[in-house]
Design a protein around this motif. Structure first.
Motif, mmCIF file in Angstrom:
data_model
loop_
_atom_site.group_PDB
_atom_site.id
_atom_site.type_symbol
_atom_site.label_atom_id
_atom_site.label_comp_id
_atom_site.label_asym_id
_atom_site.label_seq_id
_atom_site.Cartn_x
_atom_site.Cartn_y
_atom_site.Cartn_z
ATOM 1 N N ASN A 188 0.840 -1.205 0.000
ATOM 2 C CA ASN A 188 0.000 0.000 0.000
ATOM 3 C C ASN A 188 0.872 1.250 0.000
ATOM 4 O O ASN A 188 1.061 1.888 1.041
ATOM 5 N N PRO A 189 1.411 1.615 -1.160
ATOM 6 C CA PRO A 189 2.293 2.784 -1.224
ATOM 7 C C PRO A 189 1.517 4.094 -1.163
ATOM 8 O O PRO A 189 0.296 4.131 -1.345
ATOM 9 N N GLY A 190 2.244 5.190 -0.919
ATOM 10 C CA GLY A 190 1.627 6.508 -0.912
ATOM 11 C C GLY A 190 1.060 6.854 -2.268
ATOM 12 O O GLY A 190 1.599 6.471 -3.306
ATOM 13 N N PHE A 191 -0.046 7.606 -2.266
ATOM 14 C CA PHE A 191 -0.733 8.006 -3.494
ATOM 15 C C PHE A 191 -0.431 9.490 -3.725
ATOM 16 O O PHE A 191 -0.978 10.360 -3.064
ATOM 17 N N ALA A 192 0.443 9.772 -4.657
ATOM 18 C CA ALA A 192 0.930 11.133 -4.888
ATOM 19 C C ALA A 192 -0.015 11.961 -5.755
ATOM 20 O O ALA A 192 -0.772 11.433 -6.561
ATOM 21 N N GLY A 193 0.073 13.296 -5.565
ATOM 22 C CA GLY A 193 -0.619 14.237 -6.443
ATOM 23 C C GLY A 193 -2.125 14.239 -6.348
ATOM 24 O O GLY A 193 -2.809 14.645 -7.292
#
Length: 257
Positions: A188-193
């Motif tokens: 579950n990686p970070g969701f950028a932008g």
């Protein structure tokens, strides 16, 4: 009716059927017809990175001599002809002598996704349903592309508001992080932008209002500074995208000194 376990996968033979309109039910014998399809009680199917998710596909079937049941149920991404849902059971309930609602139980296990392709995240979005039905008198119909629904990647928001007690008109720092499920890595990686709303609910009230909007950084992190004029609860809220589910963080209470 006993169900079958079928793992959805791409197939050249499915190309024409999956993309067909509901009129594809013309491949039928007799007066049997599928009149309604409801997936997951009308809600999106949201899949994370662990645990199995089970949901119903309710198919209403009519025939003048009564309905025997479903003989095929499958579901795929509309654009990529690929899916990872298994048909694990079916039950039918007569609502009249000529009509039955047959409910297929579908199961998704995120662990199945990487087995199919290393680019399985692309199948998030609109999925279609295929179902065949049979009547008691032997009539049958083949329904390809008879319904559509959305399968989305799960998201998660965290929040950390400090300090927990602030003097009136003092400054509160609210941080957090937005992550979303990656079906290819099962992480579950970070969701950028992404645009996320910082919301506040004053003590004694029942609804949140948006105070400001913040865009996540390259790692999905959030940070905002706000002036405090009342005690209450703060949270982050994300509206979601066409492929990622909406969600909100838990509430973080802050009191005036």
């Amino acid at each position: 009716m006993r169900g079958r376990t079928v793992l959805a996968a791409a197939s050249v033979a499915l190309v024409a059927g999956v993309l067909s309109a509901p009129a594809a039910q013309a491949d039928s014998k007799g007066d049997i017809r599928i009149t309604k399809v409801v997936v997951n009680h009308g809600k999106n199917v949201v899949v994370g990175t662990s645990g199995r998710f089970t949901y119903p596909i309710a198919v209403t079937v009519k025939d003048n001599h009564g309905v025997k049941g479903l003989t095929r149920v499958s579901t795929f991404s509309r654009d990529h002809l690929l899916g990872f849902a298994a048909w694990t059971g079916t039950s039918c309930k007569e609502t009249s002598a000529t009509t039955s609602v047959c409910t297929a139980t579908m199961t998704i296990d995120p662990a199945w996704a990487p087995v199919l392709t290393d680019k399985v995240n692309r199948v998030a979005g609109v999925w279609v349903v295929n179902a065949d039905a049979k009547a008691k008198d032997g009539d049958f119909c083949e329904g390809d592309g008879i319904a559509s629904y959305k399968v989305k990647r799960a998201s998660r928001l965290t929040i950390d508001a400090t300090p927990q007690q602030v003097a009136k008109n003092g400054t509160l720092t609210v941080k957090g992080k937005l992550t979303r499920a990656n079906w290819e890595t099962l992480k579950n990686p970070g969701f950028a932008g992404q645009t996320v709303r910082l919301q506040f609910k004053k003590s004694g009230t029942s609804s949140y209002s948006t105070v400001k909007t913040v865009t996540t950084d390259s790692t999905g992190r959030l940070s905002a500074k706000v002036k405090i004029t009342a005690s209450g609860t703060w949270r982050w809220s994300f509206s979601g995208t066409t492929t990622t589910a909406a969600g909100s963080s838990t509430g973080n209470s802050v009191k005036l000194k």
